[in-house]
Design a protein around this motif. Structure first.
Motif, PDB file in Angstrom:
ATOM      1  N   LEU A 196     -19.547 -60.565 -45.844  1.00 48.15           N
ATOM      2  CA  LEU A 196     -19.328 -62.005 -45.871  1.00 48.15           C
ATOM      3  C   LEU A 196     -18.813 -62.508 -44.519  1.00 48.15           C
ATOM      4  O   LEU A 196     -19.179 -63.603 -44.086  1.00 48.15           O
ATOM      5  CB  LEU A 196     -18.333 -62.362 -46.974  1.00 48.15           C
ATOM      6  N   ARG A 197     -17.981 -61.716 -43.860  1.00 46.88           N
ATOM      7  CA  ARG A 197     -17.465 -62.142 -42.564  1.00 46.88           C
ATOM      8  C   ARG A 197     -18.604 -62.307 -41.556  1.00 46.88           C
ATOM      9  O   ARG A 197     -18.636 -63.236 -40.760  1.00 46.88           O
ATOM     10  CB  ARG A 197     -16.440 -61.135 -42.043  1.00 46.88           C
ATOM     11  N   ALA A 232     -20.549 -65.434 -42.420  1.00 49.13           N
ATOM     12  CA  ALA A 232     -19.773 -66.606 -42.013  1.00 49.13           C
ATOM     13  C   ALA A 232     -19.940 -66.870 -40.522  1.00 49.13           C
ATOM     14  O   ALA A 232     -20.141 -68.015 -40.098  1.00 49.13           O
ATOM     15  CB  ALA A 232     -18.296 -66.398 -42.355  1.00 49.13           C
ATOM     16  N   GLU A 290     -13.600 -66.466 -42.729  1.00 49.15           N
ATOM     17  CA  GLU A 290     -14.295 -66.180 -43.990  1.00 49.15           C
ATOM     18  C   GLU A 290     -13.802 -67.103 -45.096  1.00 49.15           C
ATOM     19  O   GLU A 290     -14.569 -67.529 -45.968  1.00 49.15           O
ATOM     20  CB  GLU A 290     -14.056 -64.722 -44.379  1.00 49.15           C
ATOM     21  N   PHE A 291     -12.519 -67.461 -45.059  1.00 45.77           N
ATOM     22  CA  PHE A 291     -11.943 -68.355 -46.054  1.00 45.77           C
ATOM     23  C   PHE A 291     -12.580 -69.745 -45.955  1.00 45.77           C
ATOM     24  O   PHE A 291     -12.942 -70.350 -46.973  1.00 45.77           O
ATOM     25  CB  PHE A 291     -10.426 -68.446 -45.851  1.00 45.77           C
ATOM     26  N   ALA A 293     -16.119 -69.576 -47.294  1.00 42.41           N
ATOM     27  CA  ALA A 293     -16.159 -69.489 -48.753  1.00 42.41           C
ATOM     28  C   ALA A 293     -15.902 -70.853 -49.387  1.00 42.41           C
ATOM     29  O   ALA A 293     -16.550 -71.219 -50.380  1.00 42.41           O
ATOM     30  CB  ALA A 293     -15.137 -68.466 -49.246  1.00 42.41           C
ATOM     31  N   PHE A 338     -19.022 -73.012 -48.896  1.00 39.20           N
ATOM     32  CA  PHE A 338     -20.115 -72.529 -49.738  1.00 39.20           C
ATOM     33  C   PHE A 338     -19.893 -72.935 -51.192  1.00 39.20           C
ATOM     34  O   PHE A 338     -20.831 -73.379 -51.875  1.00 39.20           O
ATOM     35  CB  PHE A 338     -20.217 -71.009 -49.628  1.00 39.20           C
ATOM     36  N   LYS A 339     -18.672 -72.809 -51.670  1.00 36.98           N
ATOM     37  CA  LYS A 339     -18.385 -73.163 -53.058  1.00 36.98           C
ATOM     38  C   LYS A 339     -18.559 -74.653 -53.289  1.00 36.98           C
ATOM     39  O   LYS A 339     -19.024 -75.075 -54.356  1.00 36.98           O
ATOM     40  CB  LYS A 339     -16.969 -72.720 -53.436  1.00 36.98           C
ATOM     41  N   ALA A 386     -18.430 -69.027 -55.606  1.00 37.70           N
ATOM     42  CA  ALA A 386     -18.028 -68.303 -54.402  1.00 37.70           C
ATOM     43  C   ALA A 386     -19.191 -67.481 -53.875  1.00 37.70           C
ATOM     44  O   ALA A 386     -20.091 -67.092 -54.627  1.00 37.70           O
ATOM     45  CB  ALA A 386     -16.832 -67.409 -54.714  1.00 37.70           C
ATOM     46  N   PRO A 387     -19.212 -67.192 -52.566  1.00 35.28           N
ATOM     47  CA  PRO A 387     -20.322 -66.422 -51.991  1.00 35.28           C
ATOM     48  C   PRO A 387     -20.553 -65.077 -52.680  1.00 35.28           C
ATOM     49  O   PRO A 387     -21.688 -64.686 -52.931  1.00 35.28           O
ATOM     50  CB  PRO A 387     -19.912 -66.240 -50.525  1.00 35.28           C
ATOM     51  N   GLY A 388     -19.471 -64.344 -52.980  1.00 29.44           N
ATOM     52  CA  GLY A 388     -19.630 -63.038 -53.620  1.00 29.44           C
ATOM     53  C   GLY A 388     -20.270 -63.154 -54.987  1.00 29.44           C
ATOM     54  O   GLY A 388     -21.146 -62.360 -55.354  1.00 29.44           O
TER      55      GLY A 388
END
Length: 311
Positions: A277-278, A281, A289-290, A293, A296-297, A303-305
């Protein structure tokens, strides 16, 4: 990648399908509406009529290409009189039951004139639809024009040959040729729009050198720290005139489109790669990354995951 190539790459889902079909008059065939798809009809031999929803019948001849970007229902027939008796054909019927097929539909023996049609459909993902596609009309008709649009004619003939006579390598050739056909249809339609009809909208945007330069910059490097001033420099305009022109033609301010494209690119990377994810990003312009996320949300509601696991 350029804008049009990216549009096809992010919007297409699954495998495009096509079929080579021969009819003997009298005949009629209804193609039901298929949301989340785009369809095409190419007349290879003979002639026929197309009846779009809520519109007058359209006569088609050999070499004519019809593209239905929103999967609208329509009917093909040898004459307007045959339209009323046309049976319905859905996406699971013989014409599109396989990635490629060669089939003959003969509803009245061999006495009537023959019409040969190359038909097909592209599966699209509405959640990833580029605004360029959303602005297209329900039906695009590219009439045959000998000596004109040679690339479109070549793609049609190559695809028709592969579909009608499958050989070694056809399974790889057909999807590539279908994407090529889609590209040529869109390229030609956008390039051939009369200037007086394209004062605004994506047809005008793709024919505007300044806006196109900014769009290419965004698509080629979504992770760059773009600002309106930086995009204006790419466009060769000062900041305020550029921002007005970009929003007028595309329907979105420059940074709103940038954010949309970053999220679209991130979603594609989450679906098609195992990149951390990093890393994703960073590729779409977020140093945290925060922060990525959160953005994206806000766009996808998850959430991305979780999006990656669901995909």
């Amino acid at each position: 990648m350029d804008v049009l190539s990216d549009v096809i790459a992010v919007t297409r889902a699954g495998r495009a399908r096509s079929a080579h079909v021969r009819w003997h008059a009298p005949w009629g065939q209804e193609f039901t509406s298929v949301p989340g798809s785009a369809g095409f009809q190419v007349v290879l031999q003979g002639s026929c009529w197309l009846l779009p929803p809520d519109a007058e019948p359209l006569q088609l001849g050999a070499g004519d290409v019809v593209f239905l970007p929103h999967g609208s229902g329509h009917t093909l027939a040898d004459s307007p009189e045959s339209l009323a008796t046309a049976p319905a054909c859905g996406p699971g019927d013989h014409q599109l039951s396989e990635p490629y097929a060669s089939d003959t539909v003969d509803r009245s023996g061999d006495s009537g004139p023959v019409t040969t049609v190359l038909c097909g459909a592209y599966q699209l993902d509405p959640s990833r639809a580029h605004p360029l596609l959303l602005t297209l009309p329900d039906l695009i008709h590219l009439p045959a024009d000998p000596g004109h649009r040679p690339e479109l004619s070549s793609a049609v003939q190559l695809l028709a040959t592969e579909v009608e006579n499958p050989r070694l390598g056809t399974d790889a050739a057909v999807p590539a040729l279908l994407d090529t056909l889609l590209l040529y249809i869109l390229r030609l339609w956008f390039s051939e729009q009369p200037s007086q009809k394209t004062d605004t909208g994506w047809a005008a945007a793709l024919n505007d050198p300044s806006v196109t330069a900014a769009l290419h910059a965004i698509h080629q490097a979504p992770g760059s720290p773009w600002t309106v001033a930086g995009l204006a420099a790419e466009a060769g305009l000062s900041r305020a005139p550029f921002a007005r022109r970009f929003a007028l033609l595309t329907g979105q301010p420059p940074l709103a489109y940038l954010t949309w494209w970053r999220m679209t690119t991130a979603a594609r990377l989450l679906r098609t790669s195992n990149a951390p994810l990093r890393s994703i990003a960073t590729q779409v312009g977020y140093t945290s990354e925060f922060a990525f996320a959160g953005a994206f949300k806000r766009t996808y509601g998850t959430a991305p995951g979780a999006y990656r696991r669901a995909s």
